[in-house]
Motif scaffolding. Structure first.
Motif, PDB file in Angstrom:
ATOM      1  N   UNK A 131      42.352  19.442 -20.731  1.00  0.00           N
ATOM      2  CA  UNK A 131      41.943  20.825 -20.468  1.00  0.00           C
ATOM      3  C   UNK A 131      40.433  20.930 -20.401  1.00  0.00           C
ATOM      4  N   UNK A 132      39.958  21.689 -19.439  1.00  0.00           N
ATOM      5  CA  UNK A 132      38.539  22.034 -19.351  1.00  0.00           C
ATOM      6  C   UNK A 132      38.471  23.551 -19.291  1.00  0.00           C
ATOM      7  N   UNK A 133      38.090  24.164 -20.397  1.00  0.00           N
ATOM      8  CA  UNK A 133      38.043  25.611 -20.491  1.00  0.00           C
ATOM      9  C   UNK A 133      36.838  26.018 -21.331  1.00  0.00           C
ATOM     10  N   UNK A 134      36.733  27.284 -21.644  1.00  0.00           N
ATOM     11  CA  UNK A 134      35.587  27.777 -22.411  1.00  0.00           C
ATOM     12  C   UNK A 134      35.519  27.132 -23.789  1.00  0.00           C
ATOM     13  N   UNK A 135      36.670  26.922 -24.426  1.00  0.00           N
ATOM     14  CA  UNK A 135      36.683  26.313 -25.748  1.00  0.00           C
ATOM     15  C   UNK A 135      36.159  24.889 -25.708  1.00  0.00           C
TER      16      UNK A 135
ATOM     17  N   UNK B 278      31.953  16.302  -4.011  1.00  0.00           N
ATOM     18  CA  UNK B 278      33.371  16.586  -3.830  1.00  0.00           C
ATOM     19  C   UNK B 278      34.014  17.171  -5.071  1.00  0.00           C
ATOM     20  N   UNK B 279      33.543  16.751  -6.235  1.00  0.00           N
ATOM     21  CA  UNK B 279      34.077  17.308  -7.476  1.00  0.00           C
ATOM     22  C   UNK B 279      33.877  18.817  -7.506  1.00  0.00           C
TER      23      UNK B 279
ATOM     24  N   UNK C 280      37.581  21.921 -11.442  1.00  0.00           N
ATOM     25  CA  UNK C 280      37.386  22.555 -12.743  1.00  0.00           C
ATOM     26  C   UNK C 280      37.343  24.061 -12.570  1.00  0.00           C
ATOM     27  N   UNK C 281      37.836  24.820 -13.555  1.00  0.00           N
ATOM     28  CA  UNK C 281      38.513  24.373 -14.786  1.00  0.00           C
ATOM     29  C   UNK C 281      39.954  23.944 -14.491  1.00  0.00           C
TER      30      UNK C 281
END
Length: 312
Positions: free
Chosen positions: A154-158, A230-231, A237-238
């Motif tokens: 997971x890539x999120x605010x947390x 490209x990323x 993300x996210x």
């Protein structure tokens, strides 16, 4: 730092002879280029045992660091190191938008099909591990097992807040200002990108004085500004694949350094709780590259953990 198309079977090996792999998992060692999904992708085969695909993190680095330093795992697996599209010796996609998780997953599955394997082990480090997780959520029945090195689901605010807090713990170090500046800088060429990586590398180690011992491996690893673009352009993300991972029943080993600031122990625990048949290995005194910082612990404990997962 934070892709489904037909397979065209065109291959040439490093020695210049066309070669088709045998229709079983006992692949011959060597370096190969195969056209998959309209792109010529490079891979290297080394080791013995069940086949394990290992893609590079698709934000830019080649696979050199991995095949130069992960030989211990080649005693367990036949490792197929893949330069993900846009990185290393693999071709660049026509558009920066062709670096989505779907494109990357499709490349992995095309390689699996090319190698004539019904199911595979997969291994990934950092964003390479996240690529592997996306594959597992899409094709859980094709996954024999997972080896996840310093990665996240997971890539999120947390997770961003956790990364920032862990990074700021190093602010008293003399190299810190230059490292943060390089981490947040953009690059116009592959050479500039490589220079930035060299500058921010200390952030990724528990003890940056250990970097010099492995400097040649990092220097041998090329960077790709197109893959980095490209990323961003493909909007990877996210993301959050934790819910989908609960359907992945294959055995999984999660390895994390206790001082990893970007794929932290907290991120590893969140991943561990999402995979039903997983084990979590915490390596003390290590950052983002636990097999380099603590090789004795890594090389002794990882095989034991894999054995406990009843590797087949």
């Amino acid at each position: 730092m934070r892709f489904v198309l037909p397979i065209v079977l065109v291959i040439c090996c490093a020695c210049g002879r066309d070669r088709t792999p045998a229709p079983d998992i006992r692949l011959e060692p060597g370096e190969f280029t195969v056209e998959l999904n309209g792109l010529k992708l490079w891979f290297k085969v080394s080791g013995r045992g069940p086949v394990c695909l290992m893609p590079t993190p698709a934000w830019g680095p080649s696979s050199d660091l991995y095949f130069r330093t992960l030989q211990r795992l080649e005693d367990i697996f036949t490792v197929v190191y893949l330069d993900s599209r846009g990185t290393g010796r693999s071709a660049r996609a026509k558009s920066p938008a062709q670096y989505t998780w779907d494109h990357l997953v499709s490349d992995l599955d095309a390689l699996r099909a090319y190698l004539r394997l019904d199911s595979i082990w997969l291994m990934g480090h950092s964003e390479g591990g996240t690529q592997v997780l996306h594959y597992a959520t899409r094709f859980p029945d094709r996954v024999r097992g997972l080896v996840l090195l310093s990665t996240t689901a997971v890539a999120d605010a947390e997770s961003e807040a956790d990364t920032e807090a862990r990074m700021m713990r190093r602010r008293g170090q003399a190299w810190f200002p230059d490292a943060v500046k390089a981490l947040r800088a953009s690059a116009g060429t592959d050479a500039e990108m490589a220079a930035n990586v060299r500058a921010f590398l200390p952030l990724y180690w528990s003890d940056p004085s250990r970097i010099d011992k492995h400097r040649e491996h990092f220097e041998a690893t090329s960077m790709s500004v197109q893959a980095a673009a490209g990323q961003s352009a493909s909007r990877r993300y996210p993301f959050d694949v934790r819910a989908q991972l609960r359907q992945v029943m294959a055995p999984a080993l999660i390895v994390v350094g206790d001082d990893d600031f970007i794929c932290s122990p907290a991120a590893a625990r969140r991943l561990h709780l999402s995979l039903p048949n997983s084990k979590l290995l915490l390596i003390e005194g290590a950052g983002h590259f636990p097999w380099l910082e603590q090789p004795e612990a890594f090389n002794s404990q990882v095989p034991s953990f894999l054995a406990s997962l009843a590797k087949r």
